[in-house]
Enzyme design. Structure first.
Site, short mmCIF file in Angstrom:
data_model
loop_
_atom_site.label_atom_id
_atom_site.label_comp_id
_atom_site.label_asym_id
_atom_site.label_seq_id
_atom_site.Cartn_x
_atom_site.Cartn_y
_atom_site.Cartn_z
N CYS A 45 45.22 74.99 -20.98
CA CYS A 45 45.43 75.58 -19.80
C CYS A 45 45.64 74.46 -18.76
CB CYS A 45 44.19 76.28 -19.39
SG CYS A 45 43.49 77.54 -20.69
N HIS B 255 47.09 84.33 -15.24
CA HIS B 255 47.03 82.96 -15.85
C HIS B 255 48.12 83.05 -17.09
CE1 HIS B 255 45.35 79.32 -17.49
NE2 HIS B 255 44.30 80.04 -18.41
#
Length: 388
Positions: free
Chosen positions: A84, A335
């Site tokens: 991420c 996200h």
């Protein structure tokens, strides 16, 4: 000390997109070109983040493909993958390259598609996400990332008495901020009761404690300190820090401490010659509400154990004394893994220019971005300031 400056920023709306990875990224990159007032001939290198395109869409070797898409074929182009924290790593390396005089002006960005538009449902996408956990010790147990951050947050709750209601206040705050962000995946209000009544995903997290799978792209133009004054609205990068922590989770000495974030923020603060008290707002990696609480303590906004009570008291709200995630964060903004880190830099840039309307932090001159990857195994911290 200024290490580099951001002189252009662009991003797509985060949410569900039918566009290809190339089309999405080009939209963000061309917006960044326009914002900076540059063209492809002004770009010396391309630092690019994508975490999962090979697994989700059988699309790899993306850096030269996307360089071609945005008119810069021929320049050095490099893809970064750090779970991420993928495009935050690309940004950090671009800043270091510009600071070292290797390149003058660099296009940095990331893109990801994570929704069923890829052809993958929630189950398959969850399996792909879990590839960032430890292959031998975590994946065979069925541990996925809601479980990873649930374990870390449960330990924090045990030690400090953090409550589920305090976690819910993080979700409510970020959803409210998201209503002011036209590029957010979720632009609607939520209540504490709504969060606490949503289905349990991994104790203590309920559905509304979790960020969504999103599609999207973000891009910035990074240039040298010497060249920055020739642009209309440069924002300086004064500190960047990156650190890693032990993986798997079972090796960490203090599960909730997110040591990589503490080490990376210490490096960034030292480079910028500031302390946490000098930072006016932060964009942190709130993949889950508990992750924001842990991050808020790791970057020094609150003492250990105070992150939950501070969220409940409104201290991290837009009008609080320590605003966090004015964009809506991952929780409401969304996200898309490879785009998340650069999107935080876009928010810092626009906030420090005073360009974000209703979610503007009053008199902000210094902002911090916190982007973590995997089970908090890596974290990149970036400090940006209004050019003096």
């Amino acid at each position: 000390m200024t290490r580099a400056s951001v002189v252009g920023a662009g991003m797509t709306a985060f949410g569900v997109h039918e566009s290809t990875l190339s089309e999405l990224f080009a939209t963000a990159a061309l917006d960044a070109y326009d914002d900076a007032g540059v063209g492809p001939a002004d770009i010396d290198a391309f630092y690019f983040g994508n975490a999962m395109g090979g697994q989700t869409e059988n699309d790899t070797h993306l850096a030269p493909k996307l360089a071609t898409e945005v008119g810069i074929a021929g320049v050095p182009a490099q893809r970064f993958e750090d779970a991420c924290a993928t495009s935050a790593s690309a940004f950090k390396n671009a800043v270091q390259a510009v600071d070292a005089g290797i390149h003058d002006t660099v296009l940095v960005g990331g893109v990801e598609r994570c929704t069923p538009e890829t052809g993958n449902g929630t189950g398959e996408m969850t399996r792909i996400f879990a590839s960032a956990s430890h292959r031998q010790y975590e994946q065979p147990t069925g541990l996925t990332f809601p479980g990873v951050f649930a374990l870390m947050t449960k330990r924090h709750m045990h030690v400090y008495g953090t409550t589920e209601e305090q976690l819910a206040h993080v979700a409510v705050k970020n959803h409210r901020n998201g209503t002011y962000n036209p590029r957010a995946h979720f632009g609607r209000e939520a209540t504490v009761e709504e969060v606490l009544d949503s289905p349990i995903v991994a104790d203590p997290f309920r559905l509304m404690d979790c960020c969504p799978f999103s599609d999207g792209a973000a891009a910035v133009i990074v240039t040298s300190d010497d060249l920055a004054d020739s642009y209309d609205a440069p924002v300086d990068v004064t500190g960047v820090g990156q650190a890693t922590d032990l993986v798997p989770l079972g090796l960490k000495s203090t599960l909730y401490a997110t040591q990589a974030a503490r080490d990376a923020s210490a490096k960034a603060y030292e480079q910028a010659d500031i302390t946490a008290n000098d930072v006016d707002f932060a964009e942190v990696h709130d993949c889950f509400t508990g992750a924001e609480v842990l991050a808020s303590e790791a970057i020094g906004f609150f003492e250990d154990g105070e992150g939950g009570p501070a969220a409940a008291a409104g201290r991290s709200a837009l009008d609080g004394d320590r605003p966090i995630n004015p964009s809506g964060g991952l929780k409401a903004k969304g996200h898309p893994i490879g785009a998340t880190g650069t999107a935080q830099i876009v928010e810092l840039t626009e906030q420090l220019r005073g360009d974000v309307g209703e979610r503007q932090i009053d008199d902000a001159t210094c902002g911090l971005a916190h982007n973590l990857g995997g089970d908090a195994g890596t974290t990149v911290i970036s400090v940006m300031e209004v050019r003096g």
